[in-house]
Design a protein around this motif. Sequence first.
Motif, PDB file in Angstrom:
ATOM      1  N   GLN A  83       0.828  -1.204   0.000  1.00 34.46           N
ATOM      2  CA  GLN A  83       0.000   0.000   0.000  1.00 34.46           C
ATOM      3  C   GLN A  83       0.865   1.258   0.000  1.00 34.46           C
ATOM      4  N   ALA A  84       1.940   1.246   0.784  1.00 33.60           N
ATOM      5  CA  ALA A  84       2.850   2.394   0.831  1.00 33.60           C
ATOM      6  C   ALA A  84       3.473   2.647  -0.537  1.00 33.60           C
ATOM      7  N   ILE A  85       3.874   1.589  -1.215  1.00 37.82           N
ATOM      8  CA  ILE A  85       4.467   1.720  -2.550  1.00 37.82           C
ATOM      9  C   ILE A  85       3.432   2.263  -3.533  1.00 37.82           C
ATOM     10  N   ALA A  86       2.214   1.746  -3.471  1.00 34.97           N
ATOM     11  CA  ALA A  86       1.154   2.237  -4.361  1.00 34.97           C
ATOM     12  C   ALA A  86       0.855   3.713  -4.089  1.00 34.97           C
ATOM     13  N   ASP A  87       0.765   4.081  -2.822  1.00 35.12           N
ATOM     14  CA  ASP A  87       0.497   5.479  -2.470  1.00 35.12           C
ATOM     15  C   ASP A  87       1.631   6.389  -2.919  1.00 35.12           C
ATOM     16  N   ALA A  88       2.870   5.968  -2.679  1.00 30.82           N
ATOM     17  CA  ALA A  88       4.026   6.766  -3.088  1.00 30.82           C
ATOM     18  C   ALA A  88       4.051   6.934  -4.606  1.00 30.82           C
ATOM     19  N   THR A  89       3.732   5.875  -5.323  1.00 30.88           N
ATOM     20  CA  THR A  89       3.698   5.929  -6.786  1.00 30.88           C
ATOM     21  C   THR A  89       2.646   6.925  -7.262  1.00 30.88           C
ATOM     22  N   ASN A  90       1.463   6.872  -6.677  1.00 27.18           N
ATOM     23  CA  ASN A  90       0.400   7.811  -7.059  1.00 27.18           C
ATOM     24  C   ASN A  90       0.774   9.249  -6.730  1.00 27.18           C
ATOM     25  N   ILE A  91       1.262   9.468  -5.524  1.00 32.77           N
ATOM     26  CA  ILE A  91       1.610  10.834  -5.091  1.00 32.77           C
ATOM     27  C   ILE A  91       2.726  11.397  -5.958  1.00 32.77           C
ATOM     28  N   TYR A  92       3.778  10.614  -6.173  1.00 29.62           N
ATOM     29  CA  TYR A  92       4.902  11.124  -6.964  1.00 29.62           C
ATOM     30  C   TYR A  92       4.533  11.292  -8.440  1.00 29.62           C
ATOM     31  N   SER A  93       3.612  10.514  -8.952  1.00 28.85           N
ATOM     32  CA  SER A  93       3.144  10.718 -10.331  1.00 28.85           C
ATOM     33  C   SER A  93       2.433  12.066 -10.442  1.00 28.85           C
ATOM     34  N   LEU A  94       1.584  12.354  -9.470  1.00 29.06           N
ATOM     35  CA  LEU A  94       0.912  13.664  -9.450  1.00 29.06           C
ATOM     36  C   LEU A  94       1.914  14.791  -9.223  1.00 29.06           C
ATOM     37  N   TYR A  95       2.854  14.562  -8.338  1.00 28.87           N
ATOM     38  CA  TYR A  95       3.887  15.563  -8.061  1.00 28.87           C
ATOM     39  C   TYR A  95       4.674  15.886  -9.335  1.00 28.87           C
ATOM     40  N   ASP A  96       5.078  14.842 -10.059  1.00 26.72           N
ATOM     41  CA  ASP A  96       5.823  15.054 -11.311  1.00 26.72           C
ATOM     42  C   ASP A  96       4.987  15.834 -12.325  1.00 26.72           C
ATOM     43  N   ALA A  97       3.709  15.494 -12.419  1.00 20.59           N
ATOM     44  CA  ALA A  97       2.824  16.225 -13.336  1.00 20.59           C
ATOM     45  C   ALA A  97       2.704  17.686 -12.912  1.00 20.59           C
ATOM     46  N   ALA A  98       2.623  17.926 -11.622  1.00 19.44           N
ATOM     47  CA  ALA A  98       2.531  19.299 -11.108  1.00 19.44           C
ATOM     48  C   ALA A  98       3.788  20.083 -11.449  1.00 19.44           C
ATOM     49  N   MET A  99       4.931  19.465 -11.257  1.00 19.88           N
ATOM     50  CA  MET A  99       6.191  20.150 -11.552  1.00 19.88           C
ATOM     51  C   MET A  99       6.311  20.427 -13.046  1.00 19.88           C
ATOM     52  N   LYS A 147      13.449  16.141  10.441  1.00 19.16           N
ATOM     53  CA  LYS A 147      12.607  17.281  10.057  1.00 19.16           C
ATOM     54  C   LYS A 147      12.737  17.600   8.566  1.00 19.16           C
ATOM     55  N   GLU A 148      13.944  17.523   8.045  1.00 16.45           N
ATOM     56  CA  GLU A 148      14.185  17.859   6.635  1.00 16.45           C
ATOM     57  C   GLU A 148      13.419  16.926   5.691  1.00 16.45           C
ATOM     58  N   THR A 149      13.548  15.620   5.906  1.00 15.98           N
ATOM     59  CA  THR A 149      12.868  14.683   5.012  1.00 15.98           C
ATOM     60  C   THR A 149      11.358  14.685   5.249  1.00 15.98           C
ATOM     61  N   TYR A 150      10.949  14.906   6.489  1.00 13.51           N
ATOM     62  CA  TYR A 150       9.510  14.964   6.781  1.00 13.51           C
ATOM     63  C   TYR A 150       8.882  16.189   6.110  1.00 13.51           C
ATOM     64  N   THR A 151       9.584  17.308   6.139  1.00 15.59           N
ATOM     65  CA  THR A 151       9.099  18.512   5.470  1.00 15.59           C
ATOM     66  C   THR A 151       8.999  18.287   3.968  1.00 15.59           C
ATOM     67  N   GLU A 152      10.002  17.623   3.399  1.00 12.35           N
ATOM     68  CA  GLU A 152       9.969  17.298   1.965  1.00 12.35           C
ATOM     69  C   GLU A 152       8.769  16.403   1.655  1.00 12.35           C
ATOM     70  N   TYR A 153       8.537  15.417   2.496  1.00 13.19           N
ATOM     71  CA  TYR A 153       7.398  14.511   2.336  1.00 13.19           C
ATOM     72  C   TYR A 153       6.080  15.281   2.342  1.00 13.19           C
ATOM     73  N   LEU A 154       5.920  16.168   3.309  1.00 13.76           N
ATOM     74  CA  LEU A 154       4.693  16.969   3.381  1.00 13.76           C
ATOM     75  C   LEU A 154       4.535  17.858   2.156  1.00 13.76           C
ATOM     76  N   ARG A 155       5.637  18.420   1.687  1.00 13.27           N
ATOM     77  CA  ARG A 155       5.595  19.300   0.513  1.00 13.27           C
ATOM     78  C   ARG A 155       5.200  18.520  -0.742  1.00 13.27           C
ATOM     79  N   VAL A 156       5.758  17.341  -0.920  1.00  8.41           N
ATOM     80  CA  VAL A 156       5.427  16.512  -2.085  1.00  8.41           C
ATOM     81  C   VAL A 156       3.947  16.134  -2.054  1.00  8.41           C
ATOM     82  N   LYS A 157       3.464  15.699  -0.884  1.00 11.66           N
ATOM     83  CA  LYS A 157       2.051  15.331  -0.769  1.00 11.66           C
ATOM     84  C   LYS A 157       1.146  16.540  -1.012  1.00 11.66           C
TER      85      LYS A 157
END
Length: 182
Positions: A83-99, A147-157
Amino acid sequence: PINRRLDNRAIALTVGENKLNTAMLNYFLGDAISSVQKEYSDAYGEYAFLYAGMNGLDYYASLEDQKHPEQTEKTWAQVFVEQAIADATNIYSLYDAAMKAGHKLTEDEETAILSNINTTSAYAIYYAHYDNLDDYLQYIYGPTANKETYTEYLRVKQMAQSYSNAHFDGLEYTDEDYREHE
């Protein structure tokens, strides 16, 4: 400190051009586990642990030793990682499209990220009695969290969610579109 740097450089998952380290994947894993806990809590309230246990999920035992009731060939750990891999894949696909589209976060969205960090930090120190946010994140998400990676995670989501909302809000359909779909 040396081990944390080595662990943070280890690639746990690649999504498109994004290489997620162990900390980043652990954030998604934590969300997958929390989501199931929330489902039980919402459905059964104070009896959530009892009903979870009846479904083979003991929050106090190793997830690797517990079989999933519906996917008996898999453990709860395997189900959560998938589930984590599927969620990460979906989020990062949207993130890439946003960028790619040049999407930017609004001031309110940026503020929400900072607010989340500040609230989590305050909780960690004042209620959970940790010395700092990093110690708390490492307790929750593992030794590579900070904090650094958690902030990045929140920003990507946040970027993925913001882009998705903007995209769907901008869709327009004509009567012909609706009739063709019917």
